[in-house]
Design a protein around this motif. Structure first.
Motif, mmCIF file in Angstrom:
data_model
loop_
_atom_site.group_PDB
_atom_site.id
_atom_site.type_symbol
_atom_site.label_atom_id
_atom_site.label_comp_id
_atom_site.label_asym_id
_atom_site.label_seq_id
_atom_site.Cartn_x
_atom_site.Cartn_y
_atom_site.Cartn_z
ATOM 1 N N SER A 71 0.799 -1.256 0.133
ATOM 2 C CA SER A 71 -0.111 -0.017 -0.024
ATOM 3 C C SER A 71 0.788 1.270 -0.046
ATOM 4 N N GLU A 72 0.282 2.365 -0.528
ATOM 5 C CA GLU A 72 1.136 3.625 -0.276
ATOM 6 C C GLU A 72 1.391 4.071 1.039
ATOM 7 N N SER A 73 2.253 4.943 1.020
ATOM 8 C CA SER A 73 2.884 5.572 2.586
ATOM 9 C C SER A 73 1.852 6.358 2.908
ATOM 10 N N PRO A 74 1.351 5.724 4.411
ATOM 11 C CA PRO A 74 0.047 6.664 5.002
ATOM 12 C C PRO A 74 0.354 8.058 5.222
ATOM 13 N N VAL A 75 1.670 8.532 5.099
ATOM 14 C CA VAL A 75 2.093 10.004 5.297
ATOM 15 C C VAL A 75 1.362 10.614 3.939
ATOM 16 N N PHE A 76 1.945 9.965 2.750
ATOM 17 C CA PHE A 76 1.707 10.530 1.676
ATOM 18 C C PHE A 76 0.087 10.560 1.340
ATOM 19 N N ASN A 77 -0.742 9.392 1.752
ATOM 20 C CA ASN A 77 -2.105 9.440 1.756
ATOM 21 C C ASN A 77 -2.788 10.585 2.456
ATOM 22 N N GLU A 78 -2.333 10.837 3.602
ATOM 23 C CA GLU A 78 -2.870 11.911 4.422
ATOM 24 C C GLU A 78 -2.613 13.329 3.723
ATOM 25 N N SER A 133 -2.249 13.777 0.313
ATOM 26 C CA SER A 133 -3.258 13.721 -0.607
ATOM 27 C C SER A 133 -4.272 13.860 -0.357
ATOM 28 N N ALA A 134 -5.251 13.479 0.682
ATOM 29 C CA ALA A 134 -6.580 13.731 1.389
ATOM 30 C C ALA A 134 -6.788 15.024 1.506
ATOM 31 N N ASN A 135 -5.774 15.530 2.188
ATOM 32 C CA ASN A 135 -5.810 17.050 2.576
ATOM 33 C C ASN A 135 -5.429 18.074 1.706
ATOM 34 N N ASN A 136 -5.158 17.755 0.280
ATOM 35 C CA ASN A 136 -4.839 18.425 -0.756
ATOM 36 C C ASN A 136 -3.680 19.244 -0.416
#
Length: 441
Positions: free
Chosen positions: A222-229, A231-234
């Motif tokens: 899975s993608e990095s959780p830090v990057f996902n966060e 990305s979700a917060n733009n």
């Protein structure tokens, strides 16, 4: 009741770093970097032992080695460019995508190397083609390291970032071991004539199998959780490389300086030493190859141990010890090599690479990752690492071979050159901040 217990057990495993996803990321980082560095180190071994005769036959043996190491250095010149390009996109579109692309690119270049005809067959096109493919290798590995270590560190549970950051570093030892082992097994089980004719190509062509396996593993992570966060917060940085150059000059310059002695001594002790023992002392090539293989095995213990220690007492004291001790050991290393004793040569290489070098390289992944903010982490860590690598590692075998020829086989100029890099790394580490208690956000 059983459901609650299971959830509690899962949470405990998650906090301790034993969850399924943690294990998957650790395995993926290790296997992927092993394959990438297997490909990259194959060229170094071949440049020391095979390529002078095959692709640079018109030179004197020593200068043929110099020319081969020159093409070897070409791969390092491309590494900063790979770090910039993959760092930019890794901070913009995700760590996972860049990892997949870098592995595929490296594999294709390595397989093609195994198919390049010799100088005898196609003349000057042979060294040109092999050098071009080396540049592509350098570009690919320039994107590999930063993506792999940032992925591992950002997935790591609390208090274990150093340990998790060591898994991609372990892949470096495994890649060196695997490439040296395959090269050694093939060269020791056929005549020199057969080995120079076609045997040397086998390790390069084996990369096809390894790359397919590596891609299968990496696509499941899975993608990095830090990057996902982010990305979700733009909250994605539009121009991460420019931001690093504009606002992160200090950590960038420090990481470049901190890299110098580690990379230089590594390639002197694992690549240059192979030709040094053969051409200067007439020692059989298997002695150096076997010593490097033993060191690679020992690295499976020393790398995570030094990294784990950095989780306990901090990155800076461990890293500083490694830079100082590595600098002090440079001249004694050559004393070990010049004894001609198989045992002492092996001890010297293990001391230099595992006891000292690994104290720097083990925590390097997490230290570099923590020195940069999350929005530019991949760009900053990659550029610092790769620029340092090209300034030291890429040119160290080339410079050492030149100095050896210039000063009639004496090693002291090489020692002065490496010691100068060591002083720069010590000063850079002294100015770097401690990071192990900070957040990755």
């Amino acid at each position: 009741m059983s459901t609650i217990t299971t959830k509690q057990e899962d949470q405990e495993k998650e906090s301790k770093g034993f969850s399924k996803e943690h294990r998957k990321v650790a395995l993926s980082s290790f296997i992927g970097t092993t394959i990438e560095w297997y490909d990259f180190y194959l060229y170094g071994t071949a440049a020391a032992l095979v390529f002078p005769a095959l692709f640079f036959p018109t030179f004197d043996p020593l200068y043929g080695t110099l020319a081969a190491f020159g093409s070897y250095a070409a791969g390092f010149i491309a590494r900063p460019l790979g770090g910039i390009v993959f760092g930019h996109y890794g901070d913009k579109i995700g760590r996972k995508k860049t990892l997949t692309i870098s592995l595929l690119l490296m594999g294709i270049a390595t397989i093609l190397m195994g198919l390049v005809p010799s100088y005898e067959s196609i003349g000057i096109m042979a060294p040109l083609l092999i050098s071009l493919l080396r540049v592509i290798q350098g570009f690919a590995v320039g994107g590999e390291w930063g993506s792999a270590v940032v992925m591992s560190v950002e997935h790591a549970p609390k208090g274990k970032r150093g340990l998790y950051g060591s898994f991609p570093q372990l892949g470096v030892s495994a890649g060196l071991l695997l490439s040296t082992l395959v090269f050694s097994l093939i060269s020791n089980n056929m005549s020199d004539e057969a080995f120079l004719s076609w045997g040397w190509r086998v390790p390069f062509l084996l990369s096809a199998v390894l790359v397919i396996f590596g891609l299968y593993i990496r696509l499941k992570v899975s993608e990095s959780p830090v990057f996902n966060e982010m990305s979700a917060n733009n909250d994605i940085e539009e121009k991460p490389v420019m931001t690093v150059l504009r606002t992160q000059k200090k950590p960038l310059l420090l990481t470049i300086g901190m890299k110098l002695v580690q990379n230089a001594v590594f390639y002197i002790y694992s690549v240059f030493v192979l030709s040094y023992l053969v051409t200067t002392h007439g020692i059989d090539r298997s002695v150096g190859l076997n010593a490097v293989m033993i060191s690679s095995v020992v690295g499976f213990i020393t790398l995570p141990l030094w990294s784990l220690l950095s989780d306990k007492i901090g990155r800076k004291p461990v890293y500083l010890f490694g830079t100082i001790a590595s600098t002090l050991f440079i001249f004694p290393f050559f004393w070990f090599m010049d004894t001609g004793s198989v045992l002492l040569i092996t001890i010297g290489i293990v001391l230099g690479l595992n006891v000292l070098h690994d104290a720097v390289y083990g925590p390097q992944a997490v230290y570099y990752s923590e020195l940069f903010g999350s929005k530019v982490r991949l760009s900053g860590a990659s550029i610092g690492y790769q620029v340092g690598a090209v300034l030291a590692g890429g040119f160290s075998p080339l410079i050492a071979t030149y100095l050896l020829a210039k000063f009639d086989g004496q090693y002291w100029p090489i020692g002065i050159y490496l010691s100068s890099l060591g002083i720069i790394s010590i000063i850079s580490t002294l100015y770097a901040k401690e990071t192990y208690r900070g957040s990755l956000k």
